[in-house]
Design a protein around this motif. Structure first.
Motif, mmCIF file in Angstrom:
data_model
loop_
_atom_site.group_PDB
_atom_site.id
_atom_site.type_symbol
_atom_site.label_atom_id
_atom_site.label_comp_id
_atom_site.label_asym_id
_atom_site.label_seq_id
_atom_site.Cartn_x
_atom_site.Cartn_y
_atom_site.Cartn_z
ATOM 1 N N LYS A 42 -19.339 19.107 8.693
ATOM 2 C CA LYS A 42 -18.782 17.837 9.166
ATOM 3 C C LYS A 42 -19.879 16.877 9.621
ATOM 4 C CE LYS A 42 -14.390 19.857 10.709
ATOM 5 N NZ LYS A 42 -13.537 20.151 11.891
ATOM 6 N N LEU A 43 -20.984 17.422 10.122
ATOM 7 C CA LEU A 43 -22.102 16.571 10.542
ATOM 8 C C LEU A 43 -22.781 15.912 9.342
ATOM 9 C CD1 LEU A 43 -23.722 18.844 13.289
ATOM 10 C CD2 LEU A 43 -22.389 16.749 13.659
ATOM 11 N N ALA A 44 -22.688 16.561 8.185
ATOM 12 C CA ALA A 44 -23.226 16.007 6.930
ATOM 13 C C ALA A 44 -24.692 15.610 7.069
ATOM 14 C CB ALA A 44 -22.386 14.805 6.480
ATOM 15 N N LEU A 45 -25.499 16.529 7.589
ATOM 16 C CA LEU A 45 -26.927 16.255 7.770
ATOM 17 C C LEU A 45 -27.651 16.383 6.433
ATOM 18 C CD1 LEU A 45 -27.519 18.236 11.091
ATOM 19 C CD2 LEU A 45 -27.114 15.792 10.811
ATOM 20 N N ASN A 46 -28.450 15.401 6.106
ATOM 21 C CA ASN A 46 -29.169 15.390 4.831
ATOM 22 C C ASN A 46 -30.578 15.954 5.029
ATOM 23 O OD1 ASN A 46 -30.224 14.960 2.318
ATOM 24 N ND2 ASN A 46 -30.113 12.728 2.396
ATOM 25 N N MET A 47 -30.804 17.169 4.519
ATOM 26 C CA MET A 47 -32.120 17.801 4.626
ATOM 27 C C MET A 47 -32.782 17.959 3.269
ATOM 28 S SD MET A 47 -31.654 20.687 7.578
ATOM 29 C CE MET A 47 -30.963 20.296 9.188
ATOM 30 N N THR A 48 -32.311 17.220 2.307
ATOM 31 C CA THR A 48 -32.765 17.384 0.926
ATOM 32 C C THR A 48 -34.277 17.253 0.777
ATOM 33 O OG1 THR A 48 -30.666 16.438 0.181
ATOM 34 C CG2 THR A 48 -32.457 16.567 -1.430
ATOM 35 N N HIS A 106 -30.483 13.873 23.997
ATOM 36 C CA HIS A 106 -29.767 15.150 23.909
ATOM 37 C C HIS A 106 -28.263 14.928 24.119
ATOM 38 C CE1 HIS A 106 -32.839 18.316 23.535
ATOM 39 N NE2 HIS A 106 -33.638 17.455 24.148
ATOM 40 N N CYS A 107 -27.918 14.081 25.083
ATOM 41 C CA CYS A 107 -26.504 13.808 25.363
ATOM 42 C C CYS A 107 -25.820 13.163 24.160
ATOM 43 C CB CYS A 107 -26.366 12.906 26.588
ATOM 44 S SG CYS A 107 -26.839 13.695 28.146
ATOM 45 N N GLN A 108 -26.518 12.262 23.487
ATOM 46 C CA GLN A 108 -25.950 11.612 22.303
ATOM 47 C C GLN A 108 -25.706 12.638 21.186
ATOM 48 O OE1 GLN A 108 -28.926 8.607 21.619
ATOM 49 N NE2 GLN A 108 -27.902 7.079 22.903
ATOM 50 N N ALA A 109 -26.646 13.573 21.028
ATOM 51 C CA ALA A 109 -26.475 14.604 19.999
ATOM 52 C C ALA A 109 -25.316 15.532 20.357
ATOM 53 C CB ALA A 109 -27.767 15.403 19.845
ATOM 54 N N PHE A 110 -25.192 15.870 21.631
ATOM 55 C CA PHE A 110 -24.066 16.702 22.064
ATOM 56 C C PHE A 110 -22.732 16.002 21.782
ATOM 57 C CE2 PHE A 110 -26.890 18.873 25.445
ATOM 58 C CZ PHE A 110 -27.182 19.907 24.574
ATOM 59 N N GLU A 111 -22.692 14.707 22.035
ATOM 60 C CA GLU A 111 -21.459 13.970 21.791
ATOM 61 C C GLU A 111 -21.113 13.965 20.300
ATOM 62 O OE1 GLU A 111 -19.384 9.601 22.623
ATOM 63 O OE2 GLU A 111 -21.502 9.916 23.091
ATOM 64 N N THR A 112 -22.121 13.837 19.460
ATOM 65 C CA THR A 112 -21.891 13.858 18.014
ATOM 66 C C THR A 112 -21.295 15.196 17.585
ATOM 67 O OG1 THR A 112 -23.732 12.324 17.622
ATOM 68 C CG2 THR A 112 -22.999 13.655 15.753
ATOM 69 N N VAL A 113 -21.846 16.279 18.103
ATOM 70 C CA VAL A 113 -21.322 17.613 17.772
ATOM 71 C C VAL A 113 -19.920 17.791 18.335
ATOM 72 C CG1 VAL A 113 -21.661 20.103 18.063
ATOM 73 C CG2 VAL A 113 -23.628 18.620 17.619
ATOM 74 N N ALA A 132 -29.449 20.270 18.087
ATOM 75 C CA ALA A 132 -30.879 20.221 17.776
ATOM 76 C C ALA A 132 -31.107 19.792 16.332
ATOM 77 C CB ALA A 132 -31.514 21.590 18.033
ATOM 78 N N LEU A 133 -30.321 20.316 15.413
ATOM 79 C CA LEU A 133 -30.455 19.925 14.004
ATOM 80 C C LEU A 133 -30.180 18.433 13.829
ATOM 81 C CD1 LEU A 133 -28.723 22.971 12.269
ATOM 82 C CD2 LEU A 133 -31.180 22.511 12.439
ATOM 83 N N GLN A 134 -29.193 17.928 14.552
ATOM 84 C CA GLN A 134 -28.911 16.493 14.500
ATOM 85 C C GLN A 134 -30.121 15.689 14.975
ATOM 86 O OE1 GLN A 134 -25.696 14.806 13.619
ATOM 87 N NE2 GLN A 134 -27.266 13.222 13.477
ATOM 88 N N LEU A 135 -30.729 16.103 16.080
ATOM 89 C CA LEU A 135 -31.896 15.414 16.626
ATOM 90 C C LEU A 135 -33.086 15.486 15.668
ATOM 91 C CD1 LEU A 135 -31.648 16.668 20.317
ATOM 92 C CD2 LEU A 135 -31.414 14.294 19.565
ATOM 93 N N MET A 136 -33.273 16.629 15.037
ATOM 94 C CA MET A 136 -34.412 16.812 14.150
ATOM 95 C C MET A 136 -34.281 15.954 12.898
ATOM 96 S SD MET A 136 -34.691 20.928 14.685
ATOM 97 C CE MET A 136 -36.333 21.316 14.075
#
Length: 420
Positions: A42-48, A106-113, A132-136
């Motif tokens: 659901k986060l759809a993180l692009n690590m390509t 960190h709080c913004q990333a927690f909210e996203t998750v 953490a993956l969102q932040l990275m």
């Protein structure tokens, strides 16, 4: 038990978020990838376009990650690191180009998750790893280094497809989840392998199951002692693989086995460091709580060693030190193999200062005392701070104080120093 959703979580500070993470799942640890994978999609993180290195192992993960991080920065690339557990504060778990992020990030990333998870219950570690993956990914770093929290196959980090898989060491720890022998533990850690990617194994005595897993997963393996190796002598640190050789590098501040493992990964990443950069890499790479010297006269060493392999290494480090009397300050978690972990240190002539921890899973000082023989000089304390302060009172300038047994134990001393 379903925890009620609170509408105003966008206004929470970091402490409130961490309290939330601790209660939304009924268990501290529940291995498995299904929950994390569902939210990750659901986060759809692009690590390509990212280079990902996943690091597993019983010991040595943190220091190996730290050396890789420094090497990437010295090469002029950018890097994001996820490492756990933290010692002093939660923000230590994510570093972008060597720096921690703000509490707000960190709080913004927690909210996203939180918004992505819906009704999916995540453990503290699962939630934190996804954040953490969102932040990275948001950092747009060239390379990601992911330290596995527990095991490998079923650890949340393993939802990410690595370009290189690293196993630093294999020994007994977390037996309730990973198995009570090195063969089973090796199989679990080998779960980070993927077909046709490089795998670097830093363990010097790999169980047969690790070779079998490497064949099963069809990785391109590099094995310590076979494909790359190191020695230490009066000239310094020497290392070679099938096409590189370094001689007379400074002795590392981290365990030599981990430094050697990191060099093999550095080569596979194509990071070309000149002699001056390699020297800088070896002199500057260190981590809090790993053979950390915080004062002299008396010398005080902090080490998070909490399993048999780590305490064997700690005992060898103590043997290299010059001192008159030795004071061992320790507190441990009850689910560790206390007897086997303390065993490598029992033949030392030492004053033992045993403490209880005030955290879940903590062992009482009496449990530690029960594995010591009657000939040991032992004092017991209700907490680490009292034990450490007593050691300072008893020690003379030419003595050595070693604090070990847990990340929590080391954290207590570091926090005490900060307060002072």
């Amino acid at each position: 038990m379903q925890v009620s959703r609170i509408a105003d979580h966008a206004s929470w500070d970091l402490e409130q978020w961490l309290e939330h993470l601790a209660i939304i799942h009924p268990h501290d640890i529940e291995l498995g990838l299904e929950r994390s994978a569902e939210v990750y999609s659901k986060l759809a993180l692009n690590m390509t376009d990212l280079i990902v290195v996943t690091v597993a192992g019983t010991n040595g993960k943190g220091t190996t990650c730290a050396m890789l991080e420094q090497a990437i920065l010295l090469s002029g690339r950018t890097v994001a690191v996820y490492s756990s557990p933290h010692i002093i504060e939660y923000r230590e778990r994510v570093r972008i180009n060597g720096q921690m992020l703000s509490e707000q990030q960190h709080c913004q990333a927690f909210e996203t998750v939180e918004n992505a998870r819906g009704d999916t219950l995540l453990t503290y570690f699962e939630f934190g790893t996804l954040a953490a993956l969102q932040l990275m990914v948001d950092s747009q770093a060239d390379m990601l280094i992911l330290e596995v929290g527990l095991g490998g196959r079923l650890d949340t980090v393993n939802i990410v497809e690595p370009n290189i898989a690293v196993i630093t060491s294999i020994d007994l720890d977390h037996q309730a989840w990973l198995g009570d022998n090195r063969e089973d533990i090796a199989r679990e850690k080998a779960g980070i392998f993927r077909p046709n990617i490089p795998a670097v194994i830093g363990e010097l005595e790999s169980p047969n199951s690790l070779y079998e897993a490497a064949s099963l997963y069809q990785v391109v393996g590099s094995w310590q002692g076979q494909d790359f190796s190191y020695t230490e002598d009066q000239k310094g640190f020497n290392w070679c693989n099938n096409h590189l050789r370094y001689e007379g590098l400074p002795l590392p501040h981290i365990p030599a086995q981990n430094a050697s493992t990191a060099l093999q990964v550095i080569d596979l990443l194509g990071l070309e460091l000149d002699r001056a950069q390699l020297t800088q890499l070896f002199t500057q790479t260190q981590l809090p709580g790993r053979r950390q010297i915080i004062q002299h006269k008396p010398m005080v060493m902090l080490d998070v060693a909490h399993n048999p392999q780590a305490t064997r290494h700690l005992a060898s480090e103590i043997a290299k030190c010059e001192y008159h009397k030795l004071f061992l300050v320790t507190a441990m978690l009850a689910d560790k193999d206390i007897e086997q972990s303390l065993s490598p240190l029992l033949n030392l002539s030492a004053h033992w200062l045993l403490a209880s921890l005030d955290v879940p899973r903590a062992a009482k000082s009496t449990q530690l005392n029960s594995v010591l023989d009657d000939g040991q000089k032992v004092l017991e304390f209700p907490d680490v701070s009292q034990a450490y302060c007593q050691a300072l009172k008893m020690a003379k300038p030419d003595d050595l104080i070693v604090v070990f047994g847990s990340f929590f134990t080391v954290a207590k001393v570091l926090k005490l120093i900060q307060k002072r």
